[in-house]
Design a protein around this motif. Structure first.
Motif, mmCIF file in Angstrom:
data_model
loop_
_atom_site.group_PDB
_atom_site.id
_atom_site.type_symbol
_atom_site.label_atom_id
_atom_site.label_comp_id
_atom_site.label_asym_id
_atom_site.label_seq_id
_atom_site.Cartn_x
_atom_site.Cartn_y
_atom_site.Cartn_z
ATOM 1 N N PHE A 49 0.837 -1.198 0.000
ATOM 2 C CA PHE A 49 0.000 0.000 0.000
ATOM 3 C C PHE A 49 0.875 1.253 0.000
ATOM 4 O O PHE A 49 1.991 1.238 0.505
ATOM 5 C CB PHE A 49 -0.926 -0.001 1.211
ATOM 6 N N PRO A 50 0.374 2.353 -0.523
ATOM 7 C CA PRO A 50 1.202 3.562 -0.622
ATOM 8 C C PRO A 50 1.406 4.242 0.732
ATOM 9 O O PRO A 50 0.627 4.026 1.673
ATOM 10 C CB PRO A 50 0.389 4.460 -1.561
ATOM 11 N N THR A 51 2.434 5.075 0.806
ATOM 12 C CA THR A 51 2.723 5.787 2.049
ATOM 13 C C THR A 51 1.625 6.763 2.420
ATOM 14 O O THR A 51 1.534 7.163 3.583
ATOM 15 C CB THR A 51 4.056 6.549 1.939
ATOM 16 N N THR A 52 0.779 7.152 1.480
ATOM 17 C CA THR A 52 -0.355 8.008 1.824
ATOM 18 C C THR A 52 -1.269 7.347 2.849
ATOM 19 O O THR A 52 -1.996 8.032 3.567
ATOM 20 C CB THR A 52 -1.180 8.352 0.565
ATOM 21 N N MET A 53 -1.239 6.022 2.938
ATOM 22 C CA MET A 53 -2.110 5.305 3.873
ATOM 23 C C MET A 53 -1.480 5.128 5.252
ATOM 24 O O MET A 53 -2.033 4.427 6.089
ATOM 25 C CB MET A 53 -2.494 3.948 3.293
ATOM 26 N N GLY A 54 -0.361 5.783 5.486
ATOM 27 C CA GLY A 54 0.250 5.704 6.814
ATOM 28 C C GLY A 54 1.721 6.025 6.762
ATOM 29 O O GLY A 54 2.552 5.130 6.698
ATOM 30 N N PHE A 55 2.054 7.328 6.790
ATOM 31 C CA PHE A 55 3.456 7.694 6.610
ATOM 32 C C PHE A 55 4.269 7.560 7.889
ATOM 33 O O PHE A 55 5.485 7.657 7.855
ATOM 34 C CB PHE A 55 3.589 9.117 6.029
ATOM 35 N N ILE A 56 3.625 7.310 9.025
ATOM 36 C CA ILE A 56 4.343 6.983 10.260
ATOM 37 C C ILE A 56 4.194 5.485 10.501
ATOM 38 O O ILE A 56 3.094 4.948 10.510
ATOM 39 C CB ILE A 56 3.804 7.791 11.450
ATOM 40 N N GLY A 57 5.332 4.796 10.696
ATOM 41 C CA GLY A 57 5.291 3.351 10.885
ATOM 42 C C GLY A 57 4.862 2.601 9.652
ATOM 43 O O GLY A 57 4.264 1.526 9.739
ATOM 44 N N HIS A 58 5.191 3.141 8.469
ATOM 45 C CA HIS A 58 4.808 2.493 7.216
ATOM 46 C C HIS A 58 5.572 1.183 7.039
ATOM 47 O O HIS A 58 6.465 0.845 7.824
ATOM 48 C CB HIS A 58 5.067 3.450 6.046
ATOM 49 N N GLU A 59 5.202 0.455 6.031
ATOM 50 C CA GLU A 59 5.810 -0.849 5.753
ATOM 51 C C GLU A 59 7.338 -0.763 5.769
ATOM 52 O O GLU A 59 7.927 0.084 5.101
ATOM 53 C CB GLU A 59 5.334 -1.338 4.384
ATOM 54 N N GLY A 60 7.940 -1.632 6.566
ATOM 55 C CA GLY A 60 9.391 -1.674 6.646
ATOM 56 C C GLY A 60 10.016 -0.637 7.543
ATOM 57 O O GLY A 60 11.247 -0.596 7.684
ATOM 58 N N GLN A 61 9.192 0.199 8.190
ATOM 59 C CA GLN A 61 9.723 1.246 9.055
ATOM 60 C C GLN A 61 9.649 0.851 10.527
ATOM 61 O O GLN A 61 8.835 0.010 10.927
ATOM 62 C CB GLN A 61 8.953 2.555 8.849
ATOM 63 N N GLN A 62 10.488 1.491 11.319
ATOM 64 C CA GLN A 62 10.512 1.230 12.762
ATOM 65 C C GLN A 62 9.159 1.555 13.382
ATOM 66 O O GLN A 62 8.530 2.553 13.059
ATOM 67 C CB GLN A 62 11.608 2.079 13.412
#
Length: 829
Positions: free
Chosen positions: A537-550
């Protein structure tokens, strides 16, 4: 009304029976004798109100207008002035009534524009979308709220905080006033963000510079936090049959909302027999249940940090700065002037005027101040009308025309399964929340089903170019500015999205059904169940804690605690799987997860440091001594929580955008690993001398902060973090969510301790079912029901929360009767 008709029928029957009785047989009669029926009074509103323990109101009505009427009346009994003040602000009149000290110029200008109803615009454009029963519900709420004012009188209103007794800004309201308030709440994550309002007002018009002063430097994290509405949070756990010992579903709702004012909660039970029956919490001033349960299903929400708006860079007509180019054709930018009144200290008023500029989808903004704060070297590229590139920037807000939420939440309350719950969400009326639910059948649901601009990753790559791509990178996807010269860079159009909204529809958004569990603590959708990650899914759907992020520490501890309970290794219960009791123990465990990860390393540094032999010992040494004895919890009898709280603030300063996560991998012994996202990072790397120095510096900073606030390092937490109620300190357990306390409390350190709590654990509910028709629900509202210091419901539940107790919520009629503390009150108008 049905009740009135029934009364009339009984009256007619009783008269008829009297006419057939033996006592009438001797009565003199004549053909001219007639029986005159007494007139029957008609009521526009007719509701029954009963309060059970702790002031929880139960409202029963036969129609939606009457349901709103009863709700508005009882809410006003407990919280009148709070809503009245917020209606003034949503109407753009805060400076007129509260002056410079209590008002906000940016809010007044923006909401005088957004909520302008002088020509019926609000009704024509937005209220026309509403079904009649929703209009009736809101109108009834306003009427009930007004009835309380008429009965009480402005000069007899209780003295509360805020206080409106005798105030000239108190007036009867109408339904449009409430819709203005609802609209402001809908825009919390976008147009009503302070940084967005500033960007709107900085757009001064052709030939004008945008930045009025040199902006203060901000980090990308600071900016991301501002755009993310990061002062709000929540936890939620929805359990399916495979995760509970009973096989029924189970739900924990734990929103971290403000304790006062906008966004705070009110417990209520609303019933229209045979049509609607839901109990839980409504946002104060709203006529529907936002988080709650019914006979068969329970639901909750957590704040989502998905994008709620995007920017567009518009190429101006070089011959006319009030035109912009799209696909080779020019479109107009339309100015609109707004005037507000401002109360002056001498009692007079002045008028202030601002000109806004509309493009096709919203307002023109200036990024000069924002860009200058992030990267001063780029500030000049965003300044002026036009900028050096011959452009201006424009805002499009996903929630600007979204007033679908009231109907959506009413339909949520009608749902009997999580499948129906998901169907109710498909109107995309949810402005900014993840949604979780469980039902008595043992099914659970998670979905990021909310208003998100339909901008795919592919579109971002193609349409965010040049300096805008740099801004996207510097802000970690918080600011997205697309190419406005191409219509194919505008938001997309899903077939199942609201018409012309430019939003993602249900089918494009992340969701899943499960018989195990779903959980969210404000990171993205990605790991709401780590066994079935949502990806692609795109980062527009969750730019904090997005896929692969801490992930933040609350996300990590949530999944760790759920995993331990499923294995039966947490000490709550020897048997694996959840019961209502173990779910409540998890809620109140108050583990400080950051201490679990790092305190051993901190104490190693403490013991290996050669402290000077002086008295009193250095602050860092005293902090170490207390931490060595601390239980690593945020319970009211924990001693040392305040030391670790201030230490963690210092060690994580300048870190991630949300909740003080330490994203500097050089500090960690085990760096963040996306393949083990819930287990990393962990431990401090003590092989680097700079990290030891950083730890000692943070301990000293913590000690100095506590000394300056006159807080003893080893004082019990319940003496340090308190809620003041009628001169009594109510001890408050829980702690800073940024250090991984599941039961988050947001409170700043001031003289004497953490005595000004802004938010955190607010309305908490745990719900399940057995073979009976009645749900089993225990809940608590941490602030209690009323803002009136004279009310018995001002601190009663706060004291229960302090003792880690719960209120059993009486849902069925026999439970309501057994727990009622007032006689049923018939409210008619």
């Amino acid at each position: 009304m049905m009740k009135t008709q029934l009364q009339l029928l009984l009256l007619v029957l009783s008269v008829g029976l009297m006419g057939c009785s033996d006592s009438d047989s001797d009565r003199d009669t004549s053909p001219d004798d007639t029986i005159t029926e007494p007139p029957v009074e008609e009521f526009s509103y007719d509701a029954t109100l009963t309060r059970t323990e702790y002031g929880v109101p139960h409202i029963v009505a036969e129609d939606w207008g009457s349901l709103g009427y009863g709700h508005g009346y009882v809410f006003a009994e407990d919280n009148y002035c709070m809503l009245m003040e917020e209606i003034i602000r949503a109407s753009g009149q805060s400076l007129e009534f509260f002056g410079e000290a209590g008002g906000s110029e940016s809010t007044d200008f923006v909401f005088s524009l957004v909520n302008n109803n002088s020509d019926g615009q609000l009704e024509e454009r937005y209220l026309s979308q509403q079904p009649q029963y929703i209009l009736d519900l809101v109108a009834g709420y306003a009427a009930g709220y007004n009835r309380y004012l008429r009965e009480t009188g402005v000069d007899n209103l209780p003295e509360t905080d805020p206080d409106c007794r005798g105030a000239d800004w108190v007036r009867e309201i109408n339904a449009v006033d409430l819709w203005k308030y609802f609209r402001r709440i809908q825009l919390q994550g976008s147009t009503d963000q302070g940084i967005v309002r500033a960007a709107i007002l900085d757009a001064k018009g052709p030939g004008q510079a945008g930045a009025s002063a040199m902006p203060a430097p901000v980090s990308a994290a600071d900016l991301q936090r501002a755009f993310a509405n990061a002062d709000k949070g929540s936890n939620a756990i929805a359990l399916g049959r495979d995760a509970t010992q009973t096989g029924s579903g189970m739900l924990l709702g734990n929103p971290h909302q403000p304790w006062f004012g906008v966004g705070s909660w009110y417990q209520v039970h609303l019933t229209i027999p045979g049509e609607y029956d839901a109990m839980g919490a409504a946002l104060k001033g709203f006529p529907k249940i936002a988080i709650g349960f019914n006979k068969d299903m329970a639901w909750t929400h957590t704040v989502s940090f998905a994008s709620r708006f995007t920017l567009f860079e518009l190429k101006l007509n070089p011959d006319d700065p009030l035109q912009y180019q799209v696909d080779g054709e020019f479109k107009d930018i339309v100015p609109e002037e707004v005037t507000i009144k401002v109360a002056m200290p001498d009692g007079s008023f002045e008028e202030r005027t601002h000109t806004f500029y509309h493009w096709e989808y919203g307002l023109i903004v200036s990024l000069a101040s924002t860009a200058g704060g992030i990267a001063p070297e780029f500030a000049s590229l965003f300044d002026g009308w036009p900028t050096p590139q011959g452009t201006v920037y424009a805002l499009r807000d996903a929630n600007l025309e979204n007033l679908r939420g009231i109907e959506m939440w009413v339909n949520v309350g009608k749902s009997s399964t999580v499948g129906e719950f998901a169907d109710a969400l498909k109107v995309i009326g949810n402005p900014l929340f993840h949604s979780l639910a469980a039902d008595r059948n043992g099914d659970a649901f998670y979905g990021e089903i909310s208003a998100i601009p339909n901008v795919t990753e592919k579109k971002m790559e193609e349409c965010i170019v040049g300096i805008n791509a740099v801004v996207r990178s510097l802000t970690n996807n918080a600011i997205l500015a697309l190419d406005g010269t191409r219509s194919d860079c505008q938001w997309g159009a899903d077939a199942d999205a609201p018409q012309d909204s430019g939003l993602f529809g249900f089918a494009s958004l992340p969701s899943f059904f499960t018989t195990e569990y779903a959980a969210n603590s404000n990171d993205s959708y990605w790991l709401s169940n780590p066994e079935q990650p949502l990806e692609g899914f795109p980062t527009t759907m969750g730019f904090i804690g997005h896929e692969g992020q801490q992930q933040n520490l609350r996300t990590q501890i949530t999944h760790e605690m759920v995993g331990q309970r499923l294995e039966g290794t947490d000490g709550f219960d020897a048997s694996p799987g959840f019961t209502l009791s173990s779910l409540q123990q998890l809620m109140y465990a108050n583990r400080v997860f950051a201490a679990d990860l790092t305190l051993d390393d901190v104490l190693t540094v403490c013991t290996e440091t050669a402290w000077p032999e002086i008295f009193p010992p250095p602050g860092g040494k005293r902090a170490c001594d207390v931490l060595s004895q601390w239980d690593r919890l945020a319970n009211i009898d924990s001693r040392g929580t305040q030391v670790f709280t201030e230490f963690w603030k210092a060690i994580s300063a300048g870190g991630a955008a949300f909740e003080n996560a330490v994203t500097d991998q050089s500090l960690w012994f085990e760096d963040f690993d996306p393949t083990r996202a819930l287990e990393t990072p962990k431990g401090f790397d003590l092989s680097l001398e700079v990290n030891r120095e950083r730890i000692l510096s943070a301990l000293t900073t913590a000690a100095n902060a506590l000394d300056a606030a006159n807080v003893a390092f080893d004082a019990p937490w319940g003496e340090v973090q308190v809620l003041l109620r009628n001169g009594i300190d109510v001890p408050i357990h829980g702690g800073d969510g940024g250090m991984g306390v599941f039961g988050a409390i947001s409170s700043g350190l001031s003289d004497g301790g953490y005595r000004t709590i802004g938010g955190g654990n607010s309305y908490i509910q745990t719900v399940t079912w057995d073979e009976s028709d009645c749900p089993i629900a225990d809940a608590i509202i941490t602030t209690s029901q009323s803002i009136n210091p004279e009310s018995p419901y001002y601190s009663d539940q706060s004291e229960l929360y302090s003792r880690k107790e719960w209120v059993r919520m009486p849902f069925c009629d026999d439970a309501i009767e057994a727990n009622r503390i007032t006689e049923p009150l018939q409210l008619r108008e």
